[in-house]
Scaffold this motif. Structure first.
Motif, mmCIF file in Angstrom:
data_model
loop_
_atom_site.group_PDB
_atom_site.id
_atom_site.type_symbol
_atom_site.label_atom_id
_atom_site.label_comp_id
_atom_site.label_asym_id
_atom_site.label_seq_id
_atom_site.Cartn_x
_atom_site.Cartn_y
_atom_site.Cartn_z
ATOM 1 N N VAL A 212 0.815 -1.370 0.124
ATOM 2 C CA VAL A 212 0.046 0.074 -0.040
ATOM 3 C C VAL A 212 0.940 1.239 -0.092
ATOM 4 C CG1 VAL A 212 -1.797 1.300 1.109
ATOM 5 C CG2 VAL A 212 -1.948 -1.214 1.188
ATOM 6 N N MET A 213 1.804 1.292 0.619
ATOM 7 C CA MET A 213 2.809 2.431 0.956
ATOM 8 C C MET A 213 3.346 2.747 -0.472
ATOM 9 S SD MET A 213 6.443 2.518 2.366
ATOM 10 C CE MET A 213 7.835 3.736 2.218
ATOM 11 N N ASN A 230 6.170 19.453 -7.478
ATOM 12 C CA ASN A 230 7.376 18.813 -7.400
ATOM 13 C C ASN A 230 8.015 18.686 -5.682
ATOM 14 O OD1 ASN A 230 8.414 21.451 -7.575
ATOM 15 N ND2 ASN A 230 10.309 21.003 -8.730
ATOM 16 N N TYR A 231 7.060 18.587 -4.694
ATOM 17 C CA TYR A 231 7.651 18.735 -3.401
ATOM 18 C C TYR A 231 8.478 17.630 -2.973
ATOM 19 C CZ TYR A 231 3.850 22.316 -3.093
ATOM 20 O OH TYR A 231 2.964 23.258 -3.489
ATOM 21 N N PRO A 232 9.404 17.661 -2.200
ATOM 22 C CA PRO A 232 10.326 16.645 -1.812
ATOM 23 C C PRO A 232 9.584 15.642 -0.936
ATOM 24 C CG PRO A 232 10.887 18.469 -0.622
ATOM 25 C CD PRO A 232 9.870 18.809 -1.832
ATOM 26 N N LEU A 233 9.958 14.277 -0.909
ATOM 27 C CA LEU A 233 9.124 13.220 -0.368
ATOM 28 C C LEU A 233 9.963 12.667 0.805
ATOM 29 C CD1 LEU A 233 7.846 11.725 -3.510
ATOM 30 C CD2 LEU A 233 6.474 12.207 -1.339
ATOM 31 N N HIS A 234 9.294 12.490 1.980
ATOM 32 C CA HIS A 234 9.698 11.855 3.154
ATOM 33 C C HIS A 234 9.213 10.378 3.051
ATOM 34 C CE1 HIS A 234 10.085 11.517 7.764
ATOM 35 N NE2 HIS A 234 9.626 10.351 7.473
ATOM 36 N N LEU A 235 10.178 9.240 3.360
ATOM 37 C CA LEU A 235 9.882 7.728 2.986
ATOM 38 C C LEU A 235 9.918 7.145 4.432
ATOM 39 C CD1 LEU A 235 11.637 6.824 -0.312
ATOM 40 C CD2 LEU A 235 9.241 7.873 0.316
ATOM 41 N N GLY A 236 8.936 6.274 4.780
ATOM 42 C CA GLY A 236 8.892 5.469 6.030
ATOM 43 C C GLY A 236 7.834 4.390 6.107
ATOM 44 N N VAL A 237 8.148 3.431 6.638
ATOM 45 C CA VAL A 237 7.062 2.403 7.136
ATOM 46 C C VAL A 237 6.666 2.423 8.221
ATOM 47 C CG1 VAL A 237 6.556 -0.166 6.799
ATOM 48 C CG2 VAL A 237 8.195 0.795 5.165
ATOM 49 N N THR A 238 5.361 2.652 8.765
ATOM 50 C CA THR A 238 4.918 2.944 9.826
ATOM 51 C C THR A 238 5.104 1.412 10.778
ATOM 52 O OG1 THR A 238 2.963 4.272 9.149
ATOM 53 C CG2 THR A 238 2.757 3.409 11.321
ATOM 54 N N GLU A 239 5.326 1.786 12.026
ATOM 55 C CA GLU A 239 5.655 0.672 12.760
ATOM 56 C C GLU A 239 6.242 -0.836 12.280
ATOM 57 O OE1 GLU A 239 1.803 0.324 14.326
ATOM 58 O OE2 GLU A 239 1.875 2.046 15.424
ATOM 59 N N ALA A 240 7.432 -0.451 11.761
ATOM 60 C CA ALA A 240 8.087 -1.378 11.086
ATOM 61 C C ALA A 240 8.409 -2.744 11.990
ATOM 62 C CB ALA A 240 9.326 -1.195 10.339
ATOM 63 N N GLY A 241 8.837 -2.380 13.217
ATOM 64 C CA GLY A 241 8.970 -3.529 14.154
ATOM 65 C C GLY A 241 10.424 -3.451 14.729
ATOM 66 N N GLU A 242 11.211 -4.569 15.212
ATOM 67 C CA GLU A 242 12.378 -4.523 15.852
ATOM 68 C C GLU A 242 13.216 -5.587 15.004
ATOM 69 O OE1 GLU A 242 12.238 -5.475 19.844
ATOM 70 O OE2 GLU A 242 11.079 -7.351 19.631
ATOM 71 N N GLY A 243 14.429 -5.474 15.236
ATOM 72 C CA GLY A 243 15.405 -6.571 14.854
ATOM 73 C C GLY A 243 15.374 -6.813 13.484
ATOM 74 N N ARG A 247 13.922 -4.279 10.053
ATOM 75 C CA ARG A 247 15.023 -3.849 9.066
ATOM 76 C C ARG A 247 14.583 -4.439 7.718
ATOM 77 N NH1 ARG A 247 17.038 -3.494 13.858
ATOM 78 N NH2 ARG A 247 18.593 -2.489 14.250
ATOM 79 N N ILE A 248 14.066 -5.531 7.594
ATOM 80 C CA ILE A 248 13.722 -6.286 6.192
ATOM 81 C C ILE A 248 12.462 -5.456 5.560
ATOM 82 C CG2 ILE A 248 12.707 -8.311 5.136
ATOM 83 C CD1 ILE A 248 14.361 -10.003 7.009
ATOM 84 N N LYS A 249 11.339 -5.432 6.615
ATOM 85 C CA LYS A 249 10.362 -4.504 6.381
ATOM 86 C C LYS A 249 10.346 -2.906 5.749
ATOM 87 C CE LYS A 249 5.507 -4.021 7.909
ATOM 88 N NZ LYS A 249 4.365 -4.320 8.906
ATOM 89 N N SER A 250 11.374 -2.541 6.300
ATOM 90 C CA SER A 250 11.802 -1.145 6.010
ATOM 91 C C SER A 250 12.759 -1.140 4.770
ATOM 92 C CB SER A 250 12.671 -0.479 7.021
ATOM 93 O OG SER A 250 11.978 -0.170 8.252
ATOM 94 N N GLY A 253 10.041 -1.495 1.780
ATOM 95 C CA GLY A 253 8.991 -0.555 1.192
ATOM 96 C C GLY A 253 9.777 0.806 1.068
ATOM 97 N N ILE A 254 10.827 1.088 1.838
ATOM 98 C CA ILE A 254 11.544 2.286 1.738
ATOM 99 C C ILE A 254 12.716 2.241 0.467
ATOM 100 C CG2 ILE A 254 13.302 3.867 2.521
ATOM 101 C CD1 ILE A 254 12.413 3.389 5.429
#
Length: 383
Positions: A212-213, A230-243, A247-250, A253-254
């Motif tokens: 979805v992201m 053409n505004y700049p973009l901030h990227l992130g995956v909400t509540e990706a988790g830990e460990g 890191r894999i989920k981020s 997406g990112i």
């Protein structure tokens, strides 16, 4: 237009966040967010120092109410007294009046279109005529424009930060829980920024679902180009988790969007100490940036491929590969010392690629991929 085969950074406007410039040809900025009580000045300053020490280029603080917004000033002053000029970002939800206060004490304010003017999500299905819907947009404009004026006066940047999980009932009722609704929630505010000639704007669309992201951000870029933005973009995956999972989920997406050339600043949201997010973010940026000068790839996408709404290509299955089968996982086991290793059944790969490193004995429960030149050796062994 995104080039699917050759890496190019998306041309974005350059904005200023305090002493930091972002977008255009400037490096992709990395940031994190404090987890301390924003009313606790000393704790916030100490955690901000750790984020900055790890390489964070912006520090965001949650700002629930006016009391927290007012306390941003002593936090800001304490960091400046220590010699730090790292921009501070206020994270505001639900209360537009809080954003007005925070804009005076920080270099950037993040607002959420889902609850900036619209009431909190109650999952009500609402019906609007086009005229009534236009009146709701007017309410946003009447509240948002004075905030932009405060930001202009204080040289404060703004992040329009849409969350998939907090779309307003109004958006949900008209567009449903869709990327189109997520994008429209953002565009309503961006059109006001453009009309008011307010340019220090960063945008984010976040979701815990990476599909979805990614689809929503790609669609947003398409819609902005269509409307001359053409505004700049901030990227992130909400509540990706830990460990490893976080890191894999981020990275999924990112990394997918960075690979498209999309993204001017990123935050990796891990359930860990905030300074632990910075090395992960930096590794993602460095990985993609290293590919910026690759040899040109002369290719073009298939005519049936839709970048904004991709679907799996139809194929004829061969064994358990292709067709309606889920993608298989192949593990490289060319190291002869690892050929025999079989991990937990739930985590084990579908195939082991062993190249020419034939094991002394094949495991009948495993599927192997071997090099052609190893077939003769195998046949001799069998014979």
């Amino acid at each position: 237009m995104i080039d699917l085969f050759n890496f190019h950074r998306r041309p974005s406007a350059v904005i200023r966040v305090g002493t930091l410039q972002m977008g255009g040809d400037y490096p992709i900025r990395v940031q994190s967010m404090t987890t301390t009580d924003t009313n606790n000045t000393d704790a916030c300053v100490a955690q901000a120092e750790r984020i900055i020490g790890a390489g964070g280029e912006l520090v965001r603080l949650t700002t629930q109410g006016k009391r927290e917004a007012e306390n941003l000033k002593p936090i800001h002053d304490a960091l400046r007294a220590k010699g730090y000029d790292t921009p501070l970002v206020a994270d505001v939800h639900f209360n537009a009046n809080v954003a007005d206060v925070a804009a005076r004490y920080t270099e950037k304010v993040r607002i959420n279109p889902g609850n900036y003017v619209d009431p909190g999500r109650t999952f009500k299905v609402l019906e609007y005529t086009d005229e009534a819907y236009a009146d709701e947009i007017k309410k946003i404009e009447n509240r948002f424009v004075p905030f932009l004026q405060i930001c202009k006066e204080n040289h404060t940047a703004v992040r329009i930060g849409v969350n998939h999980g907090s779309l307003s009932d109004r958006i949900m009722s008209r567009y449903g829980d869709t990327p189109e609704g997520i994008v429209e929630s953002c565009m309503e505010f961006l059109r006001i920024c453009k009309r008011e000639d307010f340019n220090d704007v960063v945008i984010s669309i976040k979701a815990s679902n990476t599909v979805v992201m990614v689809r929503s951000v790609r669609l947003l870029v398409h819609e902005m180009e269509r409307e001359g933005m053409n505004y700049p973009l901030h990227l992130g995956v909400t509540e990706a988790g830990e460990g490893e999972d976080g890191r894999i989920k981020s990275a999924v997406g990112i990394g997918a969007l960075l690979g498209d050339g999309i993204g001017d600043t990123i935050r990796v949201s891990l359930s860990e100490e905030p300074e632990a997010e910075i090395p992960v973010a930096r590794a993602l940026v460095n990985y993609i940036s290293a590919r910026s000068k690759h040899l040109p790839i002369p290719a073009e996408p298939a005519k049936s491929f839709n970048y904004l709404s991709p679907e799996r290509r139809e194929t004829t299955p061969v064994g358990n590969i292709g067709g309606e089968n889920v993608p298989v996982v192949i593990s490289n086991r060319m190291d002869k010392d690892k050929v025999h290793i079989v991990t937990n059944a739930d985590l084990s790969p579908d195939y082991l690629y062993i190249g020419s490193q034939l094991p002394e004995q094949f495991n009948p429960q495993r599927r192997y991929i071997i090099d052609y030149n190893a077939i003769c050796r195998l046949q001799k062994r069998v014979c």
